[in-house]
Design a protein around this motif. Structure first.
Motif, PDB file in Angstrom:
ATOM      1  N   UNK A  20      19.057  45.171  48.716  1.00 26.41           N
ATOM      2  CA  UNK A  20      19.578  46.297  47.927  1.00 26.41           C
ATOM      3  C   UNK A  20      21.041  46.076  47.575  1.00 26.41           C
ATOM      4  N   UNK A  21      21.818  45.555  48.524  1.00 21.01           N
ATOM      5  CA  UNK A  21      23.233  45.302  48.263  1.00 21.01           C
ATOM      6  C   UNK A  21      23.415  44.283  47.140  1.00 21.01           C
ATOM      7  N   UNK A  22      22.689  43.177  47.201  1.00 24.77           N
ATOM      8  CA  UNK A  22      22.848  42.150  46.165  1.00 24.77           C
ATOM      9  C   UNK A  22      22.355  42.651  44.812  1.00 24.77           C
ATOM     10  N   UNK A  23      21.313  43.471  44.797  1.00 22.59           N
ATOM     11  CA  UNK A  23      20.849  44.053  43.531  1.00 22.59           C
ATOM     12  C   UNK A  23      21.902  45.005  42.971  1.00 22.59           C
ATOM     13  N   UNK A  37      31.766  37.870  53.465  1.00 25.24           N
ATOM     14  CA  UNK A  37      30.379  37.576  53.090  1.00 25.24           C
ATOM     15  C   UNK A  37      29.987  38.179  51.756  1.00 25.24           C
ATOM     16  N   UNK A  38      30.361  39.447  51.476  1.00 30.30           N
ATOM     17  CA  UNK A  38      30.012  40.020  50.175  1.00 30.30           C
ATOM     18  C   UNK A  38      30.543  39.218  48.981  1.00 30.30           C
ATOM     19  N   UNK A  39      31.665  38.517  49.158  1.00 30.19           N
ATOM     20  CA  UNK A  39      32.176  37.662  48.078  1.00 30.19           C
ATOM     21  C   UNK A  39      31.137  36.586  47.750  1.00 30.19           C
ATOM     22  N   UNK A  40      30.588  35.971  48.763  1.00 31.96           N
ATOM     23  CA  UNK A  40      29.609  34.908  48.546  1.00 31.96           C
ATOM     24  C   UNK A  40      28.303  35.461  47.978  1.00 31.96           C
ATOM     25  N   UNK A  41      27.928  36.661  48.397  1.00 32.01           N
ATOM     26  CA  UNK A  41      26.730  37.289  47.830  1.00 32.01           C
ATOM     27  C   UNK A  41      26.931  37.602  46.346  1.00 32.01           C
ATOM     28  N   UNK A  63      38.230  37.517  43.830  1.00 29.87           N
ATOM     29  CA  UNK A  63      38.424  37.499  45.283  1.00 29.87           C
ATOM     30  C   UNK A  63      39.919  37.450  45.581  1.00 29.87           C
ATOM     31  N   UNK A  64      40.333  38.325  46.494  1.00 27.24           N
ATOM     32  CA  UNK A  64      41.739  38.450  46.851  1.00 27.24           C
ATOM     33  C   UNK A  64      41.934  37.910  48.259  1.00 27.24           C
ATOM     34  N   UNK A  65      42.853  36.972  48.398  1.00 33.39           N
ATOM     35  CA  UNK A  65      43.115  36.320  49.674  1.00 33.39           C
ATOM     36  C   UNK A  65      44.506  36.692  50.170  1.00 33.39           C
ATOM     37  N   UNK A  74      37.249  30.269  48.179  1.00 35.36           N
ATOM     38  CA  UNK A  74      37.255  31.109  46.985  1.00 35.36           C
ATOM     39  C   UNK A  74      36.555  30.463  45.805  1.00 35.36           C
ATOM     40  N   UNK A  75      36.218  31.275  44.840  1.00 32.72           N
ATOM     41  CA  UNK A  75      35.588  30.816  43.604  1.00 32.72           C
ATOM     42  C   UNK A  75      36.578  31.051  42.463  1.00 32.72           C
TER      43      UNK A  75
END
Length: 141
Positions: A20-23, A37-41, A63-65, A74-75
């Motif tokens: 559900x989160x990824x959708x 983890x949500x960044x990678x998802x 993505x904020x580091x 990071x991407x």
């Protein structure tokens, strides 16, 4: 959050399945996240297990580091040496002006900072401008 923004805000339940989160992330135009983890998802390509569902795969990822170097995980589709997110949208890595760059931040268990200042110097206006520019691009509509 100012009252003017509350009408467009949706609270996501704390307990949500991974599917559900990824959708839900797939429905976003831009996903703003830290090094988690949500960044990678968000960056991952979404595919339906059954083949009966269609995912947009057009979520831009910002993505904020803080003290952790963005280059590690990071991407970024614009900077050389970075992998782009697997989305049909740009990805950006932003590194905050952390005053210390403490190496213990790489392993959160051993973090030694008395005052966490990793995100003291985030240029919120620049990031908001980047998102606004992307969202308002005529070729995106």
């Amino acid at each position: 959050m100012p009252p003017s923004l509350l009408s467009g805000t949706r609270i996501v339940p704390a307990s949500l399945s991974l599917e559900a989160f990824t959708a839900l992330v797939d429905l976003c135009d831009v996903f703003v996240t830290g090094d988690t983890g949500p960044m990678h998802l968000a960056a991952a390509r979404k595919l339906s297990r059954s083949g009966r569902h269609h995912f947009r795969n057009r979520t831009a990822v910002l993505s904020i580091f803080g003290a952790t170097p963005a280059r590690l995980s990071g991407y970024d589709s614009l900077q050389p040496g970075y992998l782009p997110a697997d989305q049909a949208a740009p990805s950006w890595s932003y590194t905050a002006g952390s005053p210390c760059r403490n190496i213990t931040c790489l392993n959160k268990v051993f973090k030694t900072c008395r005052d966490v200042r990793c995100f003291d110097e985030v240029d919120v206006e620049a990031l908001a401008g980047l998102i606004r520019e992307y969202v308002n691009r005529p070729d995106r509509r």
